[in-house]
Motif scaffolding. Structure first.
Motif, PDB file in Angstrom:
ATOM      1  N   GLN A 154      -1.087  39.491   2.142  1.00 36.58           N
ATOM      2  CA  GLN A 154      -2.320  39.173   1.410  1.00 36.58           C
ATOM      3  C   GLN A 154      -3.142  40.426   1.141  1.00 36.58           C
ATOM      4  O   GLN A 154      -3.639  40.623   0.030  1.00 36.58           O
ATOM      5  CB  GLN A 154      -3.152  38.156   2.190  1.00 36.58           C
ATOM      6  CG  GLN A 154      -2.543  36.780   2.185  1.00 36.58           C
ATOM      7  CD  GLN A 154      -3.243  35.840   3.148  1.00 36.58           C
ATOM      8  OE1 GLN A 154      -3.832  36.251   4.152  1.00 36.58           O
ATOM      9  NE2 GLN A 154      -3.166  34.554   2.859  1.00 36.58           N
ATOM     10  N   GLU A 155      -3.292  41.255   2.161  1.00 34.75           N
ATOM     11  CA  GLU A 155      -4.107  42.461   1.990  1.00 34.75           C
ATOM     12  C   GLU A 155      -3.442  43.471   1.068  1.00 34.75           C
ATOM     13  O   GLU A 155      -4.094  44.133   0.270  1.00 34.75           O
ATOM     14  CB  GLU A 155      -4.392  43.097   3.354  1.00 34.75           C
ATOM     15  CG  GLU A 155      -5.403  44.224   3.280  1.00 34.75           C
ATOM     16  CD  GLU A 155      -5.783  44.772   4.643  1.00 34.75           C
ATOM     17  OE1 GLU A 155      -6.209  45.940   4.684  1.00 34.75           O
ATOM     18  OE2 GLU A 155      -5.662  44.052   5.661  1.00 34.75           O
ATOM     19  N   TRP A 156      -2.122  43.593   1.160  1.00 34.10           N
ATOM     20  CA  TRP A 156      -1.382  44.554   0.335  1.00 34.10           C
ATOM     21  C   TRP A 156      -1.417  44.110  -1.126  1.00 34.10           C
ATOM     22  O   TRP A 156      -1.660  44.909  -2.022  1.00 34.10           O
ATOM     23  CB  TRP A 156       0.053  44.631   0.839  1.00 34.10           C
ATOM     24  CG  TRP A 156       0.896  45.734   0.290  1.00 34.10           C
ATOM     25  CD1 TRP A 156       0.806  46.326  -0.949  1.00 34.10           C
ATOM     26  CD2 TRP A 156       1.983  46.369   0.947  1.00 34.10           C
ATOM     27  NE1 TRP A 156       1.775  47.284  -1.082  1.00 34.10           N
ATOM     28  CE2 TRP A 156       2.510  47.330   0.065  1.00 34.10           C
ATOM     29  CE3 TRP A 156       2.572  46.210   2.190  1.00 34.10           C
ATOM     30  CZ2 TRP A 156       3.608  48.128   0.394  1.00 34.10           C
ATOM     31  CZ3 TRP A 156       3.658  47.001   2.519  1.00 34.10           C
ATOM     32  CH2 TRP A 156       4.164  47.949   1.627  1.00 34.10           C
ATOM     33  N   GLY A 157      -1.160  42.836  -1.358  1.00 38.87           N
ATOM     34  CA  GLY A 157      -1.170  42.307  -2.722  1.00 38.87           C
ATOM     35  C   GLY A 157      -0.089  42.933  -3.587  1.00 38.87           C
ATOM     36  O   GLY A 157       1.024  43.172  -3.134  1.00 38.87           O
ATOM     37  N   ARG A 158      -0.426  43.221  -4.811  1.00 37.49           N
ATOM     38  CA  ARG A 158       0.547  43.777  -5.758  1.00 37.49           C
ATOM     39  C   ARG A 158       0.294  45.257  -6.049  1.00 37.49           C
ATOM     40  O   ARG A 158       0.927  45.836  -6.920  1.00 37.49           O
ATOM     41  CB  ARG A 158       0.553  42.972  -7.045  1.00 37.49           C
ATOM     42  CG  ARG A 158       0.935  41.521  -6.787  1.00 37.49           C
ATOM     43  CD  ARG A 158       1.426  40.827  -8.023  1.00 37.49           C
ATOM     44  NE  ARG A 158       1.820  39.472  -7.727  1.00 37.49           N
ATOM     45  CZ  ARG A 158       3.043  39.106  -7.360  1.00 37.49           C
ATOM     46  NH1 ARG A 158       3.987  39.999  -7.241  1.00 37.49           N
ATOM     47  NH2 ARG A 158       3.320  37.832  -7.116  1.00 37.49           N
ATOM     48  N   ARG A 159      -0.613  45.844  -5.315  1.00 37.33           N
ATOM     49  CA  ARG A 159      -0.926  47.263  -5.547  1.00 37.33           C
ATOM     50  C   ARG A 159       0.079  48.169  -4.840  1.00 37.33           C
ATOM     51  O   ARG A 159       0.705  47.788  -3.859  1.00 37.33           O
ATOM     52  CB  ARG A 159      -2.348  47.588  -5.107  1.00 37.33           C
ATOM     53  CG  ARG A 159      -2.600  47.384  -3.652  1.00 37.33           C
ATOM     54  CD  ARG A 159      -4.110  47.393  -3.336  1.00 37.33           C
ATOM     55  NE  ARG A 159      -4.306  46.922  -1.990  1.00 37.33           N
ATOM     56  CZ  ARG A 159      -4.638  47.691  -0.972  1.00 37.33           C
ATOM     57  NH1 ARG A 159      -4.845  48.983  -1.158  1.00 37.33           N
ATOM     58  NH2 ARG A 159      -4.783  47.188   0.233  1.00 37.33           N
ATOM     59  N   TYR A 196       5.623  49.210  -2.877  1.00 31.33           N
ATOM     60  CA  TYR A 196       5.215  47.909  -3.408  1.00 31.33           C
ATOM     61  C   TYR A 196       5.948  46.809  -2.653  1.00 31.33           C
ATOM     62  O   TYR A 196       7.087  46.986  -2.226  1.00 31.33           O
ATOM     63  CB  TYR A 196       5.573  47.784  -4.888  1.00 31.33           C
ATOM     64  CG  TYR A 196       4.810  48.711  -5.784  1.00 31.33           C
ATOM     65  CD1 TYR A 196       3.600  48.325  -6.343  1.00 31.33           C
ATOM     66  CD2 TYR A 196       5.290  49.991  -6.066  1.00 31.33           C
ATOM     67  CE1 TYR A 196       2.893  49.183  -7.168  1.00 31.33           C
ATOM     68  CE2 TYR A 196       4.584  50.855  -6.884  1.00 31.33           C
ATOM     69  CZ  TYR A 196       3.383  50.448  -7.433  1.00 31.33           C
ATOM     70  OH  TYR A 196       2.685  51.304  -8.243  1.00 31.33           O
ATOM     71  N   HIS A 225       6.322  38.085  -1.621  1.00 32.10           N
ATOM     72  CA  HIS A 225       5.354  37.173  -2.236  1.00 32.10           C
ATOM     73  C   HIS A 225       5.846  35.724  -2.179  1.00 32.10           C
ATOM     74  O   HIS A 225       5.050  34.809  -1.955  1.00 32.10           O
ATOM     75  CB  HIS A 225       5.055  37.610  -3.666  1.00 32.10           C
ATOM     76  CG  HIS A 225       4.371  38.943  -3.730  1.00 32.10           C
ATOM     77  ND1 HIS A 225       3.074  39.149  -3.308  1.00 32.10           N
ATOM     78  CD2 HIS A 225       4.818  40.157  -4.135  1.00 32.10           C
ATOM     79  CE1 HIS A 225       2.746  40.417  -3.467  1.00 32.10           C
ATOM     80  NE2 HIS A 225       3.785  41.055  -3.964  1.00 32.10           N
ATOM     81  N   GLU A 281       4.014  32.467  -0.398  1.00 29.89           N
ATOM     82  CA  GLU A 281       3.775  31.223  -1.143  1.00 29.89           C
ATOM     83  C   GLU A 281       4.392  30.021  -0.428  1.00 29.89           C
ATOM     84  O   GLU A 281       3.801  28.940  -0.411  1.00 29.89           O
ATOM     85  CB  GLU A 281       4.327  31.331  -2.569  1.00 29.89           C
ATOM     86  CG  GLU A 281       3.495  32.212  -3.465  1.00 29.89           C
ATOM     87  CD  GLU A 281       2.064  31.726  -3.611  1.00 29.89           C
ATOM     88  OE1 GLU A 281       1.858  30.507  -3.784  1.00 29.89           O
ATOM     89  OE2 GLU A 281       1.145  32.561  -3.522  1.00 29.89           O
TER      90      GLU A 281
END
Length: 97
Positions: free
Chosen positions: A41-46, A84, A90, A94
């Motif tokens: 969650q913190e990493w995300g897609r960045r 990444y 991801h 989900e």
């Protein structure tokens, strides 16, 4: 050298160390799955640089976990040299929701 057997042994040691840390009153009583979800969650897609190791440490993982995630196809290095999360990471998150 049987690398597969060695890897299995190291995973057992790592799980054992997690239990020892919990028994000593580990700072974060969250399960490994909960902490993994927080990392994703913190990493995300960045894209991240060395920050990836720091992110894992903040959530109670060894800084070398980034390399393990890359070998397990949970993270990858992009053309820009940044780290990444892959679709596998991801999707895992989900599926937990």
């Amino acid at each position: 050298m049987d690398t597969q057997r060695l890897q299995s042994g190291l995973r057992l040691v790592a799980r054992g160390l997690e239990e020892v840390a919990a028994a000593l009153g580990e700072h974060d009583p969250a399960s490994e799955d909960e902490r993994t979800a927080r990392v994703i969650q913190e990493w995300g897609r960045r894209g991240l640089t060395q920050e990836a190791s720091e992110l894992f440490q903040r959530h109670g993982f060894a800084p070398q976990t980034t390399g393990g995630w890359a070998r397990g196809d949970w993270a990858e290095i992009g053309d820009d040299g940044l780290r990444y999360l892959t679709g596998k990471s991801h999707r895992w998150l989900e599926e937990r929701r």
